[in-house]
Motif scaffolding. Structure first.
Motif, PDB file in Angstrom:
ATOM      1  N   PRO A 343       0.800  -1.238   0.000  1.00 55.99           N
ATOM      2  CA  PRO A 343       0.000   0.000   0.000  1.00 55.99           C
ATOM      3  C   PRO A 343       0.829   1.282   0.000  1.00 55.99           C
ATOM      4  N   GLN A 344       2.090   1.194   0.416  1.00 54.65           N
ATOM      5  CA  GLN A 344       2.933   2.385   0.474  1.00 54.65           C
ATOM      6  C   GLN A 344       3.625   2.691  -0.860  1.00 54.65           C
ATOM      7  N   LEU A 345       3.641   1.714  -1.771  1.00 54.20           N
ATOM      8  CA  LEU A 345       4.434   1.857  -2.987  1.00 54.20           C
ATOM      9  C   LEU A 345       4.042   3.070  -3.842  1.00 54.20           C
ATOM     10  N   PRO A 346       2.753   3.329  -4.087  1.00 47.88           N
ATOM     11  CA  PRO A 346       2.422   4.492  -4.918  1.00 47.88           C
ATOM     12  C   PRO A 346       2.927   5.812  -4.333  1.00 47.88           C
ATOM     13  N   THR A 347       2.950   5.904  -2.998  1.00 47.36           N
ATOM     14  CA  THR A 347       3.446   7.127  -2.358  1.00 47.36           C
ATOM     15  C   THR A 347       4.953   7.247  -2.507  1.00 47.36           C
ATOM     16  N   PHE A 348       5.674   6.135  -2.373  1.00 46.70           N
ATOM     17  CA  PHE A 348       7.132   6.173  -2.546  1.00 46.70           C
ATOM     18  C   PHE A 348       7.515   6.594  -3.955  1.00 46.70           C
ATOM     19  N   TYR A 349       6.804   6.050  -4.951  1.00 46.38           N
ATOM     20  CA  TYR A 349       7.263   6.189  -6.333  1.00 46.38           C
ATOM     21  C   TYR A 349       6.593   7.322  -7.099  1.00 46.38           C
TER      22      TYR A 349
END
Length: 639
Positions: A343-349
């Protein structure tokens, strides 16, 4: 490692409003720089710059940014490291520099060098990874620059009458002039590559600065000049063919060791704790071996392991760490812990990105950050020394050209028919072999060589059937004037990977994952002097008897026994296939819901649902194509 952002509004702006705004933009980058923040604003000229600092060299306030030059002419925000900055200081001092130094940061060195030699010459003299923005108060000009291989990110573009620039896209969303229009025409490129290639971004009129270039902006609203190269891999590759290395094998090994030992040694300089990622593969093991050879105490090394068969290299890393005598830390990750990252991936990238090894990369970065602030990485070895499996497949394709064309076409179509359904091939061959047979079938019917490479690097082959009302934009693969003149297809592919896959996938993955936990990563194999040496080497020193990275292996064997190294390449993956059919199934189903896809209007619901049903039934293995769609859908949910 740091984060930078800012904007330029020719004609000026209200000072207090701009100051508050640029601070808000910078605060979105706190993960890139948790140690300090600063801003510099000139309301009359309409320039605002802000910085978040992760202190690595000169931890004192003397390293604070934005930093103004000794003459007050230049103001700089800088993300990265200049590894030879002490040598540059010595050159500046030798030329009569009388200003003195406030501290020992590489940022101050850069400013002094720019005052002495100008920006382009300074960039050419600098060894390092960086993205920077510098305001010239005399010329009223903003310059942006990015390192040679693209280790550090930099986005820019006009939005109305405001020019925006930043390390990460999330900062732009706080500026009122930012439109945030999704560029539908980049989506076919994303679904082909699983990343958005430079110079494009997911947003219309926002660009990625190409590696090895600089761009200069004055008060011509809406105009963006062509980025100018200060270093060109195309020139490096072609020069390597006109002046190739002609020494013996032992001389090549010795020279490679000298270059890498120097690069690793320079990148071990830090005023904070330092370690290295150790996967147990050729590249990371080489970096760690050369680090330990230059350290009087055990260096810190980090790896993560998975309990799933076929995804665990931790046991190999542990053996290598024991042999070298490093202070090794390993962590076995449960499937749930790995999936919790998703769930955190879109925010990281910040934009769609679907290399699933982003998950273990984040986890090993998180592990390392508990102990160190800087970690060296082994990325780059495959591109420079011929390590990817597709290079050997390409050699197979070249040999297949001796088969008469009608027979080759018939064989290719036969393989494609055989693999059109997973149930049509024996279960004993496994999904991995099934995918390779599929690829071979496609390759046998493909021509010319650049089309072969396109097949290698493409996930979705028919994006026009997936993305609605989009026209695929031109990329490196469509621009022959960017292709160097090289003697063989292997070298051409290594070049293509180095200017596309490496900066836009591998280095993006590492930068965002590590910066997500405030960890600086350094990549010694991408020291440009190592890169230039690698391009002087004949292919026979990179690939020998069908084995890639031959020269790098010979160097590593001097430090680590062969039996700890020689094994099939595993990669750095996670069992997405199993997860999609198990714990992630409900999550995936919610993102692939037909009515939602239709309402969003980006993707053809029929194409997506067909792939999803075929995958769930076991008829086909579409894990990579589905992960592309899922990462796009997950990104849409957070923007």
């Amino acid at each position: 490692m740091c984060g930078l952002t800012g904007f330029f509004h020719p004609g000026g702006f209200h000072l207090e409003e701009a100051t508050s705004l640029v601070q808000q933009m910078a605060n979105t980058l706190v993960h890139r720089g948790p140690d300090d923040t600063g801003h510099w604003v000139d309301g009359n000229r309409g320039i605002a710059m802000a910085h978040r600092r992760l202190a690595i060299l000169d931890l004192s306030s003397a390293g604070h940014q934005p930093m103004v030059s000794a003459s007050d002419r230049y103001v700089l925000v800088f993300n990265g490291e200049i590894y030879n900055h002490l040598e540059i200081r010595h050159q500046i001092e030798s030329s009569g520099w009388t200003q003195g130094w406030r501290g020992h940061s590489d940022t101050e060195t850069l400013l002094a060098a720019i005052e002495q030699w100008g920006l382009k010459t300074t960039l050419q003299k600098s060894v390092g990874m960086f993205a920077l923005a510098i305001w010239d108060r005399q010329e009223q000009m903003l310059s942006l620059a990015r390192d040679r291989l693209g280790e550090k990110p930099l986005y820019y573009g006009w939005q109305g009458e405001t020019f925006l620039f930043t390390s990460e896209l999330k900062a732009l969303r706080h500026h009122p002039d930012f439109k945030g229009d999704i560029n539908r025409d980049v989506l076919p490129l994303f679904f082909r590559h699983n990343y958005i290639p430079t110079p494009y971004s997911i947003y219309r009129d926002i660009w990625k600065l190409s590696p090895g270039t600089l761009i200069q902006i004055k008060s011509h609203v809406g105009q963006i000049p062509q980025p100018q190269p200060y270093w060109s891999l195309q020139e490096v590759a072609e020069l390597g063919q006109t002046a190739p290395f002609s020494g013996s094998d032992s001389q090549a090994i010795s020279l490679l060791e000298q270059h890498l030992m120097s690069a690793v040694g320079q990148q071990m300089i830090a005023d904070v704790p330092l370690g290295a990622f150790l996967s147990g593969g050729i590249d990371s093991s080489t970096v760690v071996a050369l680090m330990q050879a230059q350290s009087s105490r055990p260096i810190r090394t980090f790896t993560i392991g998975f309990h799933e068969t076929g995804y665990n290299e931790a046991v190999y890393a542990k053996s290598i760490a024991k042999h070298l005598g490093t202070d090794h830390t390993e962590l076995y990750v449960s499937p749930q812990a790995a999936m919790d990252v998703i769930p955190q991936l879109p925010t990281f990238y910040d934009e769609p990105f679907s290399d699933s090894s982003q998950i273990p990369t984040y986890l090993v970065s998180q592990l390392a950050r508990h102990h160190v602030t800087v970690s060296l990485s082994g990325d780059g070895g495959d591109e420079l020394f011929g390590g990817y499996g597709r290079y050997s497949t390409a050699r197979w394709w070249q040999r297949s050209q001796s088969i008469p064309s009608p027979m080759r076409s018939l064989l290719g179509k036969g393989l494609q028919m055989l693999t059109s359904s997973k149930s049509s091939t024996p279960d004993i061959i496994g999904s991995g072999v099934h995918r390779r047979l599929q690829k071979l079938g496609e390759l046998l019917t493909a021509n010319p060589p650049e089309l072969i490479y396109r097949q290698f690097v493409s996930h979705w082959q028919n994006q026009d059937q997936l993305v609605i009302a989009a026209l695929e934009l031109p990329s490196f693969l469509d621009t022959p004037n960017l292709w160097p003149k090289l003697p063989n297809f292997d070298s051409w592919m290594m070049f293509a990977d180095t200017v596309t896959y490496l900066p836009d996938d591998i280095l993006v993955k590492v930068d965002r994952a590590a910066m997500g936990v405030s960890l600086e990563t350094r990549v010694p194999l991408l020291d440009h002097r190592v890169v230039e040496f690698a391009w002087q080497l004949p292919l026979s020193l990179k690939v020998r008897q069908g084995q890639g990275k031959w020269l790098l292996r010979q160097l590593l064997y001097q430090y680590i026994p062969r039996e700890l190294i020689d094994r099939p390449k595993m990669g750095f993956g996670v069992p997405i296939n199993a997860w999609l059919g198990g714990s992630l199934r409900d999550w995936a189903e919610s993102l692939l819901e037909e009515n939602m896809l239709r309402q969003q209007g980006f993707l053809n619901p029929t194409s997506v649902r067909k792939k999803w049903q075929e995958h769930l039934s076991g008829e086909r293995d579409w894990q990579y194509l589905l992960w592309d769609v899922l990462m796009f859908q997950a990104w849409l949910e957070v923007v």
